[in-house]
Enzyme design. Structure first.
Site, mmCIF file in Angstrom:
data_model
loop_
_atom_site.group_PDB
_atom_site.id
_atom_site.type_symbol
_atom_site.label_atom_id
_atom_site.label_comp_id
_atom_site.label_asym_id
_atom_site.label_seq_id
_atom_site.Cartn_x
_atom_site.Cartn_y
_atom_site.Cartn_z
ATOM 1 N N GLU A 9 92.077 -40.028 -25.828
ATOM 2 C CA GLU A 9 92.507 -39.507 -27.128
ATOM 3 C C GLU A 9 92.271 -38.018 -27.314
ATOM 4 O O GLU A 9 93.063 -37.345 -27.976
ATOM 5 C CB GLU A 9 91.772 -40.228 -28.286
ATOM 6 N N ASP A 82 89.717 -45.518 -26.716
ATOM 7 C CA ASP A 82 88.449 -46.136 -27.123
ATOM 8 C C ASP A 82 88.470 -47.664 -27.022
ATOM 9 O O ASP A 82 89.532 -48.285 -27.172
ATOM 10 C CB ASP A 82 88.113 -45.730 -28.565
ATOM 11 N N TYR A 298 79.416 -45.845 -27.474
ATOM 12 C CA TYR A 298 80.494 -45.822 -28.474
ATOM 13 C C TYR A 298 79.937 -46.070 -29.872
ATOM 14 O O TYR A 298 79.117 -46.959 -30.078
ATOM 15 C CB TYR A 298 81.546 -46.870 -28.124
#
Length: 690
Positions: A9, A82, A298
């Site tokens: 991203e 992600d 994360y």
């Protein structure tokens, strides 16, 4: 020339991953989503099973062109967005745009950006998980059906620029309901009696507990006087001494919600800021010779578990730094919340060996503060429980019972590293008692009754609102921060001393929503919808059926609202002041952030002024004007002179009508959470506020 293209991203993430993959891989960024529903139309075909009509997001054409060109030059493309619903949807949209077979092994996921995690991820690519995509798609379509249908109705009936959403509407309702509770609250009187006693000259405190062995509540001053009238002399008998050892277990590593709460309590960070900093730490920080490294796992997760490798590394670190007795003995069971998606680990450092001190020169101040919080929480979670020695002592005189409680840390365990914050900002301290024994006599030194009144429930802080939303099952890790941001941007709520207060606009919109769309405001309905989205992700339900079940009832209510919802006229209120520019009357108008003052001669005169509140203090600089409370563009309260711009006095702290006895400068009230202290604005003079 590279053989493989990897798409992530962001450029920061691309830079970190590129370092680990080597020359055979080219890593490029999609800059987030490349396709979405159009802004200019609904973009959902209700007649065709709620089929979404995606378009390329404006400005993403050049990005896609570059990615398509790069894809043609390589043997294979990997989509490494992600590891959650949103990331899976980004990968799916990229696959569609780049003509990649979604059933091919094109998807790569990892929970942390480290060399080993990246290597392992690329050893086991998989197809795109359409259950995850469908769950994201269902949320997007649901939100579009609600927002795109209700928002224009609010524009027409109330004012332009308003919006309504599933989760944001419930959050606003929670804030308004709390405000109603506060307004309806009737305080009740109660009393307490604090006693100071001494054993061989060593003082300690005890509180009135009851009479004749029974607990008694003091409702009035008469109750207090009746108790005090029973006392004879200054000697109290020690009736009982109870000593116990109490264990205190460490808290689990951070989830998204608990990180946002703790960062708010300990660092005064807003949820949005916490997530921005966490994203930076996750995607990678340049550590000089070591290169760019992902420092945490994360940051969107509702899991509290950590990997076996992380457990082993942390245990080894604890034993080497603190000793074996400080390491957790055995494996602590992780209690899995029924709402937890548990697809990831908790938020933790990617290496416990990177302690905060070693990163000081590479991180910004706020990055370091957040990293330190995450690091300490992980280490503490794997440490032994703290052991407290507690002592409860009952003292009596003529049947009147006072109780003293004390505690001290016998073994600090995890508390050597970290203690969880609380919403009140109170610090925990040892409360030590003398070595009291049953049958002893102690001397009363002072008895002090105090009158109290019960307090209304407090307004929500960001931390408390996030916690309550999580407990009720409203929203998910990825939605908390954006929801809080949206309801403030729309002007439905505002922050006053870091607590949410509803605006008049928020109350008007909620009243209309309650009348015509009650199910959208229903907490249980919203929580069930989140559970349904989870079941889609797990492959247990079809997303189209979930949408259809919702839309049938919603469509009927929409028709009724379009016919019966009355226009709300937010009338201008006279202020009693005249415009200094044109002489017309100034009026109160409703704006995005609540009321403000404007000239009634608009648009010929565009004079506007914020509504200011005088605090009854003369300006210490010009000595002519009055100090008024104002708000900055970011809604932060500050204090200035009402003679501005002639006088430019300004202060973040509230001035008071006294001068410093030490240097004669003006004094201010300094607020830190629930503590208020009077300080000098120039020298080091301080005193406790009354």
């Amino acid at each position: 020339m590279a053989d493989y293209l990897v798409i992530v991203e962001s450029p920061a993430k691309a830079k970190t991953i590129g370092k680990y993959l080597g020359k055979k891989y080219t890593v490029k960024a999609s800059m987030g989503h490349v396709r979405d529903l159009p802004k200019s139309q609904m973009g959902v075909d209700i007649e065709d099973e709620y089929s979404p009509r995606y378009i390329t997001i404006r400005g993403k054409g050049p990005v896609l062109k570059e990615l398509k060109s790069a894809a043609k030059k390589v043997k294979r493309v990997y989509l490494a967005a992600d590891p959650d619903r949103e990331g899976e949807a980004i990968a799916w949209h990229l696959a569609h745009s780049l003509d990649i077979d979604e059933t091919s092994e094109c998807r790569v996921v990892f929970n942390e950006i480290t060399k080993q995690a990246i290597k392992d991820a690329f050893k086991s690519p998989r197809p795109i998980n359409m259950d995850l995509v469908d769950a994201q798609q269902a949320r997007r379509v649901l939100d579009r059906l609600v927002g795109y249908n209700i928002s224009p109705l609010l524009w027409k009936k109330v004012k332009k620029g308003l919006s309504a959403g599933r989760v944001q509407s419930v959050a606003v309702k929670m804030i308004i309901d709390r405000e109603k509770e506060i307004q309806a609250f009737e305080p009740e009187e109660y009393w307490s009696i604090q006693g100071t006693f001494a054993l061989d000259g060593e003082p300690f405190e005890a509180k009135f507990y009851g009479t004749n062995g029974k607990k008694v509540e003091l409702k009035s001053e008469d109750d207090v006087n009746n108790v005090l009238a029973k006392l004879k002399g200054d000697q109290f008998h020690v009736d009982s001494v109870q000593k116990k050892e109490r264990k205190r277990n460490p808290v689990s590593p951070f989830t998204t919600s608990s990180l946002q709460q703790e960062a708010a309590r300990k660092l005064n960070f807003r949820a949005k800021k916490t997530m921005m900093l966490a994203q930076q730490l996750y995607e990678g920080i340049d550590l000089g010779k070591e290169g760019t490294v992902g420092l945490i796992t994360y940051m969107r997760t509702d899991s509290t578990r950590i990997s076996d490798t992380a457990k082993a590394e942390t245990k080894e670190y604890i034993e080497s730094k603190f000793g074996k007795e400080y390491a957790q003995n055995g494996t602590k069971a992780v209690k899995k919340d029924k709402k937890s998606q548990d697809a990831h680990e908790a938020i933790r450092p990617t290496s416990v060996e990177r302690d905060p001190k070693s990163l000081k020169e590479y991180l910004s101040r706020d990055q370091l503060r957040l990293y330190k919080l995450i690091w300490e929480r992980l280490v503490a979670s794997q440490m032994a429980p703290a052991i407290m020695d507690t002592m409860t002592v009952d003292l009596s005189n003529e049947g009147v019972l006072f109780r003293a409680t004390g505690s001290k840390v016998k073994f600090p365990g995890f508390m050597k590293v970290y203690i969880e914050g609380n919403d009140e900002g109170k610090k925990e301290e040892d409360r030590l008692l003398p070595n009291l024994q049953e049958g002893q006599t102690v001397t009363k030194e002072e008895i002090e009754p105090s009158q109290h009144f019960t307090q209304p429930p407090p307004r929500y802080t960001e931390a408390r609102l996030v916690k309550t939303m999580e407990e009720l099952g409203i929203g998910r890790p990825s939605t908390y921060a954006p929801t809080l941001d949206t309801i403030q941007k729309r002007g439905y709520v505002a922050l006053d001393e870091r607590r949410f207060v509803p605006t008049e606009l928020g109350e008007i919109v909620l009243e209309l929503m309650t009348e015509f769309f009650p199910e959208i405001l229903d907490v249980e309905f919203t929580a069930k919808m989140e559970d349904d989205l989870d079941s889609i992700e797990e492959g247990k339900q079809q997303w189209i059926k979930i949408i259809d079940d919702f839309y049938k009832g919603f469509e009927e209510r929409l028709k009724v609202a379009e016919e019966e919802m009355k226009e709300v006229e937010i009338k201008d209120e006279p202020t009693g002041e005249m415009c200094e520019k044109c002489g017309h009357e100034m009026v109160y108008k409703m704006g995005r952030y609540g009321k403000f003052m404007a000239c009634s001669n608009f648009p010929d005169c565009r004079n506007t002024k914020p509504i200011v509140k005088e605090i009854g203090v003369k300006c210490p600089k010009c000595e002519k004007g009055e100090i008024v409370e104002r708000k900055s563009k970011k809604r932060r309260v500050f204090y200035g002179c009402n003679q501005y711009p002639e006088c430019d006095f300004v202060s973040w702290d509230k001035p008071i009508a006294r001068s410093c006895p030490k240097c004669s400068s003006y004094l201010v009230e300094k607020r830190t959470k629930k503590q208020v202290q009077v300080q000098c604005s120039s020298c080091d003079y301080k005193e406790e506020a009354n």
